[in-house]
Design an enzyme around this catalytic site. Structure first.
Site, short mmCIF file in Angstrom:
data_model
loop_
_atom_site.label_atom_id
_atom_site.label_comp_id
_atom_site.label_asym_id
_atom_site.label_seq_id
_atom_site.Cartn_x
_atom_site.Cartn_y
_atom_site.Cartn_z
N MET A 287 -5.84 -3.08 2.25
CA MET A 287 -4.30 -3.96 2.26
C MET A 287 -3.30 -2.87 2.83
O MET A 287 -2.15 -3.42 2.84
CB MET A 287 -3.90 -3.94 0.66
N ARG A 288 -3.58 -1.97 3.40
CA ARG A 288 -2.64 -0.82 3.70
C ARG A 288 -1.99 -1.46 5.13
O ARG A 288 -0.83 -1.28 5.44
CB ARG A 288 -3.12 0.42 4.40
N ALA A 289 -2.68 -2.16 5.76
CA ALA A 289 -2.23 -3.04 6.90
C ALA A 289 -0.89 -4.05 6.51
O ALA A 289 -0.09 -4.06 7.28
CB ALA A 289 -3.35 -3.78 7.84
#
Length: 705
Positions: A287-289
């Site tokens: 989910m960092r993107a």
């Protein structure tokens, strides 16, 4: 020289090339500015060939950063409005004296030691006064500023781990030599690298919020302008700095205004859903993107003075935040299909948020910050992008093409082509380029015992980094001091040396250096037969699959690789030993086949390459992987010459592995005889399963150790 003249000389020496005077890529400028406007974006990684002004532009950015308020005398740059309660120099009382200083740009050199990065015990005070005092490192110095790592891909793995921990936790932690310290270490990480020298570990790559690919401009006019400005600056830096002073000041004001307007920018539900849709469509991991894209889109909106995020902001953010996060094979270059991105975004703007207070449009006030200076357009060195676009991403950019590489085989649906190769269908015409078969996952193979090679992730070795396993007397060479062993060596001599008070009297003979055990990297040199006997499409595909599998393992273990090919009447060093296994994979993919088999020339070329590399890097242990069917058909007395070359390699103690590519019911067994002359392990092509091949390499490496 008087004091004023000294100050002026020092200022001239520290002056950097103006940010607005650099010629070239707007993408790099935009990425650096967005992470400056919103440090939560997570930093920038700049990938590009040598000589593209990567370092010049990063250093120039420091002069544009807003100043920071710090508590006077605090070595850890605590904010007076929100001091760190666990600061080693604290606790700081309310109303503590404060001062304002420029934001710092701290450079982390590739050869930095662990003590210099995280800090350590103040050795002088510990030995002379018996005082335990912590000496801050570069992570503490970079707090609330920029941490710049040039050639970040060459950084030792243990330092990479330290950066990962600090970037993830926002704190630096020291637990060593009786010192237990934790301090705030929130910084914007900016790294530059040349992909030809090797790739980054995926864990570190993901920590960079944005990434940019730059290249030298191909337009002669742009290249001439780059040289013109650089020569003018070298001749008279004061005049050039004065010429761009107004543009620099305007850009700095615009950054401050964008920072001020950042908290008021609204990320609506429609925009957030569109960001999630883009990230899901490009199959990014984790989910960092999504988080980075959202933060970058908000920063882009603030940079342009908008009060809510638009389609243009999402597109700009996705182009910078997703290329290095999309799911890809190890040898695929980062990139993004911009046509697909435009199709996902569509033509409609996301639904605007409910009406609210207008954002102060002051960020748009200095709109001429990116306009053309008096002597020409303001662009950045080292890119093909058009100049004068005000660091915007709205212009059409050249699409990044993705190299065609083989996808990993699904074991549930794809048979093991290495274990069950397709029978050869006959030789292909000379110069034919065959595709690459499905690579397989190799096991970890290591060298038995403890070596002394370059730091890597392969075999156990005594290196300059890693965990401390012992101590050795100081004999003039550098290294980290083993404090406990040094104190233990000096303690028995204190009365004889006349010690009467606190502290410790230490002599040169008492110094002990730490012996550290880590992992070493190896050199894997592939010597590949590309002659007509290998040109059968199925055979060459199986060969490429096996070599690609070992290249994948070398990529993960930080090995150095090289590629020698032989066909026709000569051998060619297709790829000199390098850390860029991506380059080796590209050369392997384009390898043609056909013609006679100059086996002796291939072995001689490999021997020469290893001898040269041994001079350059004597500590790195090599492994020669000869991929052939054993035939020798080029030149007079070809068989005898190939045997003499193999015997000479064996006499030099070169560890070797012969991969026999001969297939079919009737076999001549020439590769097996070659292995005997090389004193090498022998692996038939029918046994090239992952476990068989890598176990053979491990066995031979163990024998060499």
């Amino acid at each position: 020289m008087d004091t004023r003249t000294s100050r002026e000389a020092a200022a001239a020496a520290m002056r950097t090339f103006p940010f607005t005077a650099v010629v070239g890529s707007d993408d790099m400028a935009l990425a650096l500015i967005l992470t400056t406007v919103s440090p939560e974006v997570g930093g920038v990684l700049v990938r590009g060939e040598k000589g593209t002004a990567k370092s010049t532009m990063v250093r120039a950015l420091a002069g544009l950063l807003p100043a920071v308020d710090v508590i006077e005398g605090c070595r850890f740059s605590c904010d007076p409005a929100d001091p760190d309660p666990a600061c080693p120099d604290g606790p700081h009382p309310a109303g503590a004296p404060a001062t304002t200083r420029p934001a710092k740009l701290v450079e982390l050199p590739v050869g930095a030691t662990e003590d210099r990065v995280i800090g350590s015990l103040h050795l002088e005070k510990a030995l002379t006064a018996g005082v335990t005092e912590y000496e801050p490192g570069l992570l503490a110095a970079a707090h609330r500023g920029l941490l710049y790592v040039d050639e970040v891909n060459l950084l030792h793995d243990h330092l990479v781990d330290l950066l990962l921990d600090a970037a993830a936790m926002g704190r630096g932690t020291v637990e060593r030599e009786g010192v237990s310290i934790a301090h705030a270490a929130r910084f914007v990480l900016v790294g530059t690298m040349n992909p030809e020298e090797g790739e980054l570990r995926p864990q570190l790559l993901d920590r960079f919020g944005l990434t940019v690919e730059i290249a030298a401009p191909r337009d002669p006019a742009v290249r001439a302008e780059v040289v013109r400005r650089r020569l003018a600056y070298d001749a008279d830096p004061d005049t050039v700095a004065a010429r761009y002073a107004d543009a620099e000041a305007d850009l700095a004001r615009r950054i401050r205004s964008a920072r001020t307007g950042l908290p008021t920018v609204v990320l609506g539900d429609g925009a957030l859903t569109k960001i999630a849709q883009v990230c899901a469509s490009f199959e990014v991991d984790g989910m960092r993107a999504d988080l980075v894209t959202a933060r970058a889109a908000v920063a882009h909106a603030a940079w342009h003075g908008r009060r809510y995020v638009t389609r243009e902001d999402i597109r700009a953010a996705a182009r910078l935040a997703l290329p290095h996060r999309r799911r890809r094979n190890p040898f695929d270059a980062p990139g993004l299909d911009e046509e697909l991105l435009d199709r996902i975004l569509g033509d409609d703007e996301p639904d605007p948020p409910p009406p609210g207070p207008e954002v102060d449009p002051s960020p748009q006030a200095p709109a001429d910050a990116g306009s053309e200076p008096a002597d020409g357009p303001r662009t950045e060195a080292g890119s093909d992008a058009d100049s004068g676009s005000d660091f915007d991403s709205g212009s059409d950019l050249e699409r990044v093409e993705e190299p065609a590489t083989a996808q990993a085989a699904d074991p549930a649906t794809e048979p093991d082509r290495a274990s069950n190769p397709t029978p050869a269908t006959g030789p292909a015409p000379a110069g034919t380029v065959s595709g690459t078969g499905q690579p397989f996952r190799p096991k970890l193979f290591t060298v038995a015992g403890v070596g002394a090679g370059e730091p890597g992730r392969r075999s156990r070795a005594i290196t300059s980094n890693g965990r401390t396993v012992g101590a050795t007397p100081f004999v003039g060479r550098g290294g980290a001091v083993h404090l406990t062993a040094t104190v233990r060596a000096a303690a028995p001599h204190q009365r004889r040396r006349g010690r009467t008070g606190p502290g410790l009297l230490v002599g040169r003979d008492d110094l002990r250096l730490a012996v550290k055990q880590g992992r070493e990297a190896n050199l894997v040199l592939f010597c590949v037969d590309a002659s007509g006997s290998m040109a059968a499409r199925a055979r060459m595909e199986a060969v490429k699959a096996a070599v690609l599998s070992l290249l994948t393992d070398a990529y993960q273990r930080r090995d150095k690789v090289g590629l020698v090919t032989f066909r026709g009447g000569a051998a060619d060093l297709a790829l000199p030993p390098t850390s860029s296994v991506e380059a080796a994979a590209r050369r392997l993919e384009m390898l043609p086949a056909g013609g006679r088999t100059p086996l002796a020339e291939g072995l001689l070329c490999a021997a020469h390459t290893l001898r040269v590399e041994r001079i350059r890097d004597p500590r790195r242990r090599p492994l020669l992987v000869v991929v052939t069917d054993g035939r020798a058909t080029s030149g007079p007395d070809a068989v005898a010459r190939s045997r003499r070359a193999a015997t000479a390699l064996a006499a030099e103690g070169i560890a070797a592995l012969v991969l026999d590519c001969e297939t079919g019911r009737f076999r001549m067994g020439l590769a097996a005889r070659l292995a005997e002359h090389l004193q090498a392990d022998y692996v038939p092509i029918t046994d090239v399963a992952a476990s068989v091949l890598t176990t053979s390499v491990a066995r031979h490496r163990a024998r060499v150790a």
